[in-house]
Design a protein around this motif. Structure first.
Motif, PDB file in Angstrom:
ATOM      1  N   GLY A 167       0.801  -1.222   0.000  1.00  0.00           N
ATOM      2  CA  GLY A 167       0.000   0.000   0.000  1.00  0.00           C
ATOM      3  C   GLY A 167       0.838   1.278   0.000  1.00  0.00           C
ATOM      4  N   ARG A 168       2.149   1.152   0.176  1.00  0.00           N
ATOM      5  CA  ARG A 168       3.019   2.338   0.216  1.00  0.00           C
ATOM      6  C   ARG A 168       3.881   2.473  -1.032  1.00  0.00           C
ATOM      7  NH1 ARG A 168       4.463   4.564   5.283  1.00  0.00           N
ATOM      8  NH2 ARG A 168       3.054   3.821   6.880  1.00  0.00           N
ATOM      9  N   VAL A 169       3.926   1.417  -1.861  1.00  0.00           N
ATOM     10  CA  VAL A 169       4.786   1.431  -3.053  1.00  0.00           C
ATOM     11  C   VAL A 169       3.991   0.935  -4.260  1.00  0.00           C
ATOM     12  CG1 VAL A 169       6.893   1.017  -1.695  1.00  0.00           C
ATOM     13  CG2 VAL A 169       5.627  -0.930  -2.613  1.00  0.00           C
ATOM     14  N   ASP A 170       4.501   1.187  -5.471  1.00  0.00           N
ATOM     15  CA  ASP A 170       3.785   0.772  -6.680  1.00  0.00           C
ATOM     16  C   ASP A 170       3.895  -0.727  -6.917  1.00  0.00           C
ATOM     17  OD1 ASP A 170       2.949   3.430  -7.910  1.00  0.00           O
ATOM     18  OD2 ASP A 170       5.071   3.748  -7.438  1.00  0.00           O
ATOM     19  N   MET A 171       5.081  -1.286  -6.617  1.00  0.00           N
ATOM     20  CA  MET A 171       5.296  -2.691  -6.968  1.00  0.00           C
ATOM     21  C   MET A 171       6.296  -3.332  -6.017  1.00  0.00           C
ATOM     22  SD  MET A 171       6.097  -3.792 -10.842  1.00  0.00           S
ATOM     23  CE  MET A 171       6.088  -5.455 -11.425  1.00  0.00           C
ATOM     24  N   ILE A 172       6.066  -4.612  -5.714  1.00  0.00           N
ATOM     25  CA  ILE A 172       7.022  -5.396  -4.924  1.00  0.00           C
ATOM     26  C   ILE A 172       7.438  -6.611  -5.759  1.00  0.00           C
ATOM     27  CG2 ILE A 172       7.328  -6.873  -2.881  1.00  0.00           C
ATOM     28  CD1 ILE A 172       5.330  -5.044  -1.397  1.00  0.00           C
ATOM     29  N   LEU A 173       8.744  -6.750  -5.990  1.00  0.00           N
ATOM     30  CA  LEU A 173       9.255  -7.932  -6.688  1.00  0.00           C
ATOM     31  C   LEU A 173       9.696  -8.932  -5.615  1.00  0.00           C
ATOM     32  CD1 LEU A 173      11.420  -6.139  -9.417  1.00  0.00           C
ATOM     33  CD2 LEU A 173       9.080  -7.030  -9.641  1.00  0.00           C
ATOM     34  N   ASP A 174       9.024 -10.079  -5.585  1.00  0.00           N
ATOM     35  CA  ASP A 174       9.311 -11.116  -4.578  1.00  0.00           C
ATOM     36  C   ASP A 174      10.339 -12.080  -5.161  1.00  0.00           C
ATOM     37  OD1 ASP A 174       9.349 -13.469  -3.135  1.00  0.00           O
ATOM     38  OD2 ASP A 174       7.174 -13.740  -3.076  1.00  0.00           O
ATOM     39  N   GLY A 175      11.569 -11.973  -4.670  1.00  0.00           N
ATOM     40  CA  GLY A 175      12.643 -12.844  -5.163  1.00  0.00           C
ATOM     41  C   GLY A 175      13.061 -13.869  -4.128  1.00  0.00           C
ATOM     42  N   GLY A 176      12.204 -14.157  -3.161  1.00  0.00           N
ATOM     43  CA  GLY A 176      12.543 -15.157  -2.139  1.00  0.00           C
ATOM     44  C   GLY A 176      13.400 -14.572  -1.029  1.00  0.00           C
ATOM     45  N   ASP A 177      14.142 -15.440  -0.345  1.00  0.00           N
ATOM     46  CA  ASP A 177      14.943 -15.020   0.817  1.00  0.00           C
ATOM     47  C   ASP A 177      16.292 -14.446   0.384  1.00  0.00           C
ATOM     48  OD1 ASP A 177      12.874 -16.038   2.257  1.00  0.00           O
ATOM     49  OD2 ASP A 177      13.913 -17.883   2.846  1.00  0.00           O
ATOM     50  N   CYS A 178      16.762 -13.448   1.141  1.00  0.00           N
ATOM     51  CA  CYS A 178      18.065 -12.841   0.832  1.00  0.00           C
ATOM     52  C   CYS A 178      19.185 -13.713   1.410  1.00  0.00           C
ATOM     53  CB  CYS A 178      18.159 -11.439   1.428  1.00  0.00           C
ATOM     54  SG  CYS A 178      16.904 -10.319   0.787  1.00  0.00           S
ATOM     55  N   ASP A 179      20.278 -13.830   0.659  1.00  0.00           N
ATOM     56  CA  ASP A 179      21.390 -14.699   1.051  1.00  0.00           C
ATOM     57  C   ASP A 179      22.146 -14.201   2.275  1.00  0.00           C
ATOM     58  OD1 ASP A 179      21.182 -16.569  -0.839  1.00  0.00           O
ATOM     59  OD2 ASP A 179      22.745 -15.763  -2.173  1.00  0.00           O
ATOM     60  N   ILE A 180      22.459 -12.918   2.295  1.00  0.00           N
ATOM     61  CA  ILE A 180      23.384 -12.409   3.320  1.00  0.00           C
ATOM     62  C   ILE A 180      22.624 -11.981   4.569  1.00  0.00           C
ATOM     63  CG2 ILE A 180      25.152 -10.663   3.821  1.00  0.00           C
ATOM     64  CD1 ILE A 180      26.007 -10.927   0.910  1.00  0.00           C
ATOM     65  N   GLY A 181      21.514 -11.295   4.393  1.00  0.00           N
ATOM     66  CA  GLY A 181      20.627 -11.020   5.525  1.00  0.00           C
ATOM     67  C   GLY A 181      20.952  -9.778   6.336  1.00  0.00           C
ATOM     68  N   VAL A 182      22.146  -9.209   6.166  1.00  0.00           N
ATOM     69  CA  VAL A 182      22.442  -7.890   6.745  1.00  0.00           C
ATOM     70  C   VAL A 182      22.828  -6.966   5.596  1.00  0.00           C
ATOM     71  CG1 VAL A 182      23.108  -8.602   9.081  1.00  0.00           C
ATOM     72  CG2 VAL A 182      24.835  -8.561   7.272  1.00  0.00           C
ATOM     73  N   GLU A 183      22.667  -5.659   5.812  1.00  0.00           N
ATOM     74  CA  GLU A 183      22.900  -4.695   4.749  1.00  0.00           C
ATOM     75  C   GLU A 183      24.361  -4.679   4.318  1.00  0.00           C
ATOM     76  OE1 GLU A 183      21.870  -4.138   7.730  1.00  0.00           O
ATOM     77  OE2 GLU A 183      19.875  -3.232   7.739  1.00  0.00           O
ATOM     78  N   SER A 184      24.610  -4.027   3.170  1.00  0.00           N
ATOM     79  CA  SER A 184      25.956  -4.022   2.584  1.00  0.00           C
ATOM     80  C   SER A 184      26.993  -3.397   3.514  1.00  0.00           C
ATOM     81  CB  SER A 184      25.931  -3.221   1.273  1.00  0.00           C
ATOM     82  OG  SER A 184      25.500  -1.895   1.508  1.00  0.00           O
ATOM     83  N   THR A 185      28.232  -3.829   3.334  1.00  0.00           N
ATOM     84  CA  THR A 185      29.374  -3.174   3.973  1.00  0.00           C
ATOM     85  C   THR A 185      29.499  -1.783   3.337  1.00  0.00           C
ATOM     86  OG1 THR A 185      30.494  -5.295   4.167  1.00  0.00           O
ATOM     87  CG2 THR A 185      31.885  -3.311   4.277  1.00  0.00           C
ATOM     88  N   ILE A 186      29.671  -0.738   4.170  1.00  0.00           N
ATOM     89  CA  ILE A 186      29.882   0.614   3.602  1.00  0.00           C
ATOM     90  C   ILE A 186      31.300   1.073   3.937  1.00  0.00           C
ATOM     91  CG2 ILE A 186      29.137   3.022   3.543  1.00  0.00           C
ATOM     92  CD1 ILE A 186      26.388   2.228   4.378  1.00  0.00           C
TER      93      ILE A 186
END
Ligand code: AMP
Ligand code: MG
Length: 353
Positions: A167-186
């Motif tokens: 309800g807050r965005v136009d589209m959600i692409l469901d690609g299953g579970d994320c491999d790494i699970g924490v955000e990128s190294t910056i």
């Protein structure tokens, strides 16, 4: 707003290709599309469109001084948006596409709403096939933070994205579970071509130092930010990744943790290592013990952390306890997320403390 939700299992299939094309058009028209990456799900908009980027902050309830990461289809695209120093190319050769974000001086092609007015921009080239296909379909760089409501743990599966973003965005692409699970190294490339680690992730300090030599670790990575200090990465100053129930990190052996938990009143949940689950199950009901994975399998723990915090939160516990992780290797990313989720509540159970 009505959100279209599409499962993407095979990017070559006709139905999926058509959905990715629609998503690309939505982005070019200034819309919002949630997409999977190898780290966590991202909430994307055209990074060259100031108004589109503004919508990201509104959808997440995100403070406008917290800049967005610009995702590109190929490492060399960075040159259009940043003044690229030589060290970037060395990092790109080893780690891109992949879970590394690099901070460099920004060029005028990126609006101030994306960088929150900073003189630098964060660039990342994701390796997830759906993220890559979306970037190609859009033909524009995609500004995207994690696709959660501001303050809650980042979503690592489609169900958690839908909880926060339907309800807050136009589209959600469901690609299953994320491999790494924490955000990128910056990492930030400093003017003298050294690196500062601003946020630990799947690309570890050890991996970065093998390419770039000794790196600095920003103070906020492993500690709390001193009162009045300026965060190098604005996102680090916010309460983050936090479940609704208070989380406490226990520094001690499994036996010491068990003794401590036995003394607590109320409905408590324990996040524990698989090998130690039976110790806690002798006095906590099995449905209050949640396995992070085996003690040695840090990758698995990182992948499960946000997923578990969100699932546990649905069960309305009074408090959640978890072991304080060690800080080496990908443990640094776990530690960094867990001390924020716990608002720095660490209980030292070791003798003499
Ligand atoms: P998220 O992916 O939701 O965790 O958000 C992006 C993260 O990147 C936030 O923690 C930001 O503070 C950080 N970030 C984005 N751009 C910059 C920048 N130019 N300098 C430092 N940190 C940045
Ligand atoms: Mg985030």
């Amino acid at each position: 707003m009505k959100t279209e939700i599409v499962k993407i299992e095979n990017i070559e299939a006709e139905r999926e290709r058509a959905a990715l094309q629609r998503a690309g058009i939505l982005l070019r028209q200034g819309g919002l599309v949630v997409f999977p990456t190898e780290t966590v799900y991202g909430l994307g908009a055209d990074a060259t469109d100031a108004n589109a980027a503004k919508k990201i902050y509104a959808a997440k309830g995100r403070p406008s001084d917290n800049p967005l990461i610009v995702h590109v289809a190929a490492p060399e695209d960075a040159e259009q948006y940043a003044s690229v120093p030589p060290l970037y190319w060395r990092l790109a050769e080893t780690f891109m596409p992949g879970p590394l974000t690099v901070i460099m001086p920004v060029k005028e092609s990126i609006p101030k709403t994306v960088t929150a007015g900073l003189s630098t921009v964060a660039i990342r080239c994701p390796s997830h096939p759906v993220a890559h296909a979306l970037l190609l379909a859009a033909g524009v760089p995609i500004a995207a933070p994690s696709a959660n409501l501001s303050g809650s743990p980042s979503p690592t599966c489609a169900a958690h994205v839908i909880d926060d973003m339907n309800g807050r965005v136009d589209m959600i692409l469901d690609g299953g579970d994320c491999d790494i699970g924490v955000e990128s190294t910056i990492v930030k490339i400093e003017p003298d071509e050294t690196l500062t680690l601003l946020r630990p992730g799947g690309i570890t300090q050890e991996m970065l130092e093998a390419v770039a030599g000794k790196i600095q670790i920003a103070e906020a990575v492993l500690g709390s930010l001193p009162e009045g200090a300026v965060a190098l990465s604005p996102g680090m100053k916010y309460r983050h990744y936090a479940p609704r129930a208070p989380l406490f990190l226990l520094d001690g052996t499994a036996a010491q943790m068990a003794d401590y938990i036995k003394q607590q009143t109320g409905r408590v949940a324990m996040l524990c290592y698989e090998e130690e689950r039976t110790i806690f199950e002798t006095f906590l009901k099995a449905d209050r013990c949640f396995s992070l994975g085996e003690r040695k399998n840090r990758k698995r723990q990182a992948q499960r952390l946000f997923f578990l915090l969100r699932e546990i939160d649905k069960l309305n516990f009074d408090a959640i306890y978890a072991p304080l992780p060690p800080t080496d290797d990908i443990g640094m990313a776990l530690y960094n997320r867990m001390i924020r989720a716990a608002a720095h509540h660490i209980v030292h159970l070791q003798e003499g403390m």
